[in-house]
Design an enzyme around this catalytic site. Structure first.
Site, PDB file in Angstrom:
ATOM      1  N   ARG A 235       0.854  -1.186   0.000  1.00  0.00           N
ATOM      2  CA  ARG A 235       0.000   0.000   0.000  1.00  0.00           C
ATOM      3  C   ARG A 235       0.896   1.244   0.000  1.00  0.00           C
ATOM      4  NH1 ARG A 235      -3.428  -2.550  -1.783  1.00  0.00           N
ATOM      5  NH2 ARG A 235      -5.502  -3.005  -1.028  1.00  0.00           N
ATOM      6  N   ASP A 259       4.125  -0.246  -7.171  1.00  0.00           N
ATOM      7  CA  ASP A 259       2.834  -0.583  -7.781  1.00  0.00           C
ATOM      8  C   ASP A 259       1.717   0.157  -7.048  1.00  0.00           C
ATOM      9  OD1 ASP A 259       1.207  -2.076  -9.628  1.00  0.00           O
ATOM     10  OD2 ASP A 259       0.581  -3.355  -7.962  1.00  0.00           O
ATOM     11  N   GLU A 264      -3.070   7.522  -4.835  1.00  0.00           N
ATOM     12  CA  GLU A 264      -3.199   6.889  -6.157  1.00  0.00           C
ATOM     13  C   GLU A 264      -4.630   6.904  -6.686  1.00  0.00           C
ATOM     14  OE1 GLU A 264      -1.708   2.932  -5.055  1.00  0.00           O
ATOM     15  OE2 GLU A 264      -3.744   2.179  -5.256  1.00  0.00           O
ATOM     16  N   HIS A 296      -0.983   0.015  -9.859  1.00  0.00           N
ATOM     17  CA  HIS A 296      -1.667  -0.924  -8.942  1.00  0.00           C
ATOM     18  C   HIS A 296      -2.277  -2.099  -9.729  1.00  0.00           C
ATOM     19  CE1 HIS A 296      -3.409  -1.095  -4.649  1.00  0.00           C
ATOM     20  NE2 HIS A 296      -3.367  -2.319  -5.158  1.00  0.00           N
TER      21      HIS A 296
HETATM   22  P1  NAD Z   1      -1.252 -10.998   4.732  1.00  0.00           P
HETATM   23  O1  NAD Z   1      -2.119 -10.547   5.875  1.00  0.00           O
HETATM   24  O2  NAD Z   1      -1.386 -12.402   4.244  1.00  0.00           O
HETATM   25  O3  NAD Z   1       0.281 -10.768   5.121  1.00  0.00           O
HETATM   26  C1  NAD Z   1       0.757  -9.630   5.764  1.00  0.00           C
HETATM   27  C2  NAD Z   1       1.933 -10.052   6.657  1.00  0.00           C
HETATM   28  O4  NAD Z   1       2.542  -8.872   7.170  1.00  0.00           O
HETATM   29  C3  NAD Z   1       1.517 -10.915   7.844  1.00  0.00           C
HETATM   30  O5  NAD Z   1       2.284 -12.088   7.875  1.00  0.00           O
HETATM   31  C4  NAD Z   1       1.821 -10.026   9.055  1.00  0.00           C
HETATM   32  O6  NAD Z   1       2.214 -10.750  10.207  1.00  0.00           O
HETATM   33  C5  NAD Z   1       2.942  -9.158   8.510  1.00  0.00           C
HETATM   34  N1  NAD Z   1       3.151  -7.896   9.211  1.00  0.00           N
HETATM   35  C6  NAD Z   1       2.237  -7.076   9.761  1.00  0.00           C
HETATM   36  N2  NAD Z   1       2.854  -5.984  10.278  1.00  0.00           N
HETATM   37  C7  NAD Z   1       4.171  -6.134  10.015  1.00  0.00           C
HETATM   38  C8  NAD Z   1       5.314  -5.342  10.303  1.00  0.00           C
HETATM   39  N3  NAD Z   1       5.226  -4.170  10.933  1.00  0.00           N
HETATM   40  N4  NAD Z   1       6.512  -5.789   9.883  1.00  0.00           N
HETATM   41  C9  NAD Z   1       6.621  -6.992   9.245  1.00  0.00           C
HETATM   42  N5  NAD Z   1       5.579  -7.780   8.965  1.00  0.00           N
HETATM   43  C10 NAD Z   1       4.372  -7.349   9.345  1.00  0.00           C
HETATM   44  O7  NAD Z   1      -1.501  -9.952   3.572  1.00  0.00           O
HETATM   45  P2  NAD Z   1      -1.336 -10.189   1.992  1.00  0.00           P
HETATM   46  O8  NAD Z   1      -2.611 -10.692   1.423  1.00  0.00           O
HETATM   47  O9  NAD Z   1      -0.078 -10.926   1.751  1.00  0.00           O
HETATM   48  O10 NAD Z   1      -1.193  -8.658   1.485  1.00  0.00           O
HETATM   49  C11 NAD Z   1       0.010  -7.948   1.669  1.00  0.00           C
HETATM   50  C12 NAD Z   1      -0.126  -6.524   1.150  1.00  0.00           C
HETATM   51  O11 NAD Z   1      -0.380  -6.557  -0.267  1.00  0.00           O
HETATM   52  C13 NAD Z   1      -1.278  -5.724   1.763  1.00  0.00           C
HETATM   53  O12 NAD Z   1      -0.842  -4.402   1.998  1.00  0.00           O
HETATM   54  C14 NAD Z   1      -2.328  -5.710   0.663  1.00  0.00           C
HETATM   55  O13 NAD Z   1      -3.168  -4.594   0.762  1.00  0.00           O
HETATM   56  C15 NAD Z   1      -1.429  -5.645  -0.561  1.00  0.00           C
HETATM   57  N6  NAD Z   1      -2.067  -6.070  -1.827  1.00  0.00           N
HETATM   58  C16 NAD Z   1      -1.639  -5.467  -2.975  1.00  0.00           C
HETATM   59  C17 NAD Z   1      -2.178  -5.842  -4.200  1.00  0.00           C
HETATM   60  C18 NAD Z   1      -1.718  -5.195  -5.480  1.00  0.00           C
HETATM   61  O14 NAD Z   1      -2.427  -5.275  -6.493  1.00  0.00           O
HETATM   62  N7  NAD Z   1      -0.545  -4.568  -5.517  1.00  0.00           N
HETATM   63  C19 NAD Z   1      -3.155  -6.841  -4.253  1.00  0.00           C
HETATM   64  C20 NAD Z   1      -3.550  -7.467  -3.071  1.00  0.00           C
HETATM   65  C21 NAD Z   1      -2.991  -7.084  -1.856  1.00  0.00           C
END
Ligand code: NAD
Length: 330
Positions: A235, A259, A264, A296
């Site tokens: 994000r 991305d 955005e 994105h």
């Molecule tokens: P997820 O919940 O499966 O994984 C997130 C991980 O981050 C968890 O393991 C959590 O323990 C860890 N975490 C939380 N705070 C932390 C910190 N301060 N330091 C280190 N680790 C920490 O989430 P996900 O589904 O893998 O999504 C990850 C990111 O990708 C999110 O921000 C989501 O919004 C984003 N996303 C982006 C797109 C895109 O098109 N670019 C699409 C989907 C999701």
């Protein structure tokens, strides 16, 4: 049974048709988002599915949905911050999301951008665009000689880690939650700082919350090697983008692939051809030849779009038929 689907994009129609045929349930697709002006359209339907940027803040929408016999709002996205959960509860509406639609879709984009950065591809492409085909000074690194640092090894970060490992990279990670199933893929370090100091490529995969806003600030950027690259497909606000621009301008970082950016919603997924860019940070980053920006699109693959439809509509059916769904949020 009949379902009404709001904000339907053209590219969703094949997935929608496939779901209709598989389930024998009629879906009416409309392109508009759910608003106070069109909420009456739900009359005669058993359930609704939405996917929109427009927030559903008006109490009258929730009130009318209940009045018209609707029991749920199914989102085709992971995020559900556009919904007022208190109002949903007040009017007995169950909300569902799609927690994961294809971690591989984002992870593959990240790997592609990492390879492009270490191959100096934005610089090569810029040079070639004005006829400079020389390669002097553009010697590349191979991924199998590098250390990739994953910050947040959850669904997407874990998948990216496996892809990088398969390409021969050394993968390290920081995540307060350590997964047994990733221990043959990566090495967990005890602090984010250690990962920032050691990695040649840092990829961010944390959720956005109060604690992760500006997780990568000027201080964190100083902890990275000057020859390292930073990738953000999580994000926008996870990075302090002004601090990133300063680090890039002062050559304290080799490059970045983004991305997602703060603000955005004002420019990604719009055609601004021929117009001035509406964001000064976006403009600065777009003018840097060691920065790759994508609008994105990490999530945007055929597999992910089909999963969004299948999971969202499956959850709608569960709520309508049995009153509960594993994807309910509260
Ligand atoms: P997820 O919940 O499966 O994984 C997130 C991980 O981050 C968890 O393991 C959590 O323990 C860890 N975490 C939380 N705070 C932390 C910190 N301060 N330091 C280190 N680790 C920490 O989430 P996900 O589904 O893998 O999504 C990850 C990111 O990708 C999110 O921000 C989501 O919004 C984003 N996303 C982006 C797109 C895109 O098109 N670019 C699409 C989907 C999701």
């Amino acid at each position: 049974m009949k379902l009404l689907m709001f904000s339907v994009r053209e590219d969703e129609r094949p997935a929608l048709k496939a779901w209709e045929e598989r389930n024998g349930i009629e879906i009416t697709p409309i392109t508009d988002p759910l608003t106070t002006e069109n909420v009456e359209l739900v009359i005669g339907y058993d359930g609704i599915c939405i996917q929109q940027r427009v927030e559903v803040t008006e109490e009258s929408i929730y009130e009318k949905l209940k009045e018209f016999g609707i029991k749920q709002i199914s989102l085709r996205t992971a995020g559900y911050d556009i919904i007022d959960l208190k109002l949903a509860k007040k009017y007995d509406l169950k909300i569902t999301n799609v927690p994961a639609y294809s971690p591989t879709s984002v992870a593959e984009l990240v790997v592609m951008q990492a390879l492009r950065l270490i191959r100096n591809s934005p610089i090569v492409e810029e040079n070639m665009s004005h006829g400079d085909f020389r390669w002097g000074g553009l010697i590349a690194k191979e991924i199998n000689t590098l250390t990739v640092g994953i910050i947040g090894a959850g669904k997407i970060g874990g998948t990216a880690a496996r892809l990088f490992k398969a390409l021969g990279a050394n993968v390290i990670a920081f995540d307060p939650v350590q997964r047994e199933d990733l221990k043959d893929t990566l090495t967990y370090l005890n602090a984010q700082k250690e990962v920032l100091e050691k990695a040649d490529i840092i990829s961010l995969h944390v959720p956005l919350d109060e604690k992760t806003k500006h997780l990568i600030d000027a201080e964190a950027l100083k902890q990275m090697k000057p020859e390292a690259y930073l990738i953000n497909a999580a994000r926008g606000p996870v990075i302090d983008v002004e601090a990133l621009i300063n680090a890039l301008m002062q050559k304290k970082l080799a490059g970045a692939a983004l991305d997602t950016l703060p603000n955005e919603q004002y420019f990604f997924n719009y055609d601004l051809t021929g117009q001035a860019l509406p964001d000064k940070n976006l403009e600065k980053l777009m003018n840097m030849n060691n920065v790759l920006i994508t609008p994105h699109i990490g999530f945007y693959t055929t597999v992910a779009v089909q999963n969004m439809i299948d999971i969202a509509l499956g959850s709608a059916l569960d709520i309508i038929r049995i009153g509960e769904s594993e994807n309910e949020v509260s």
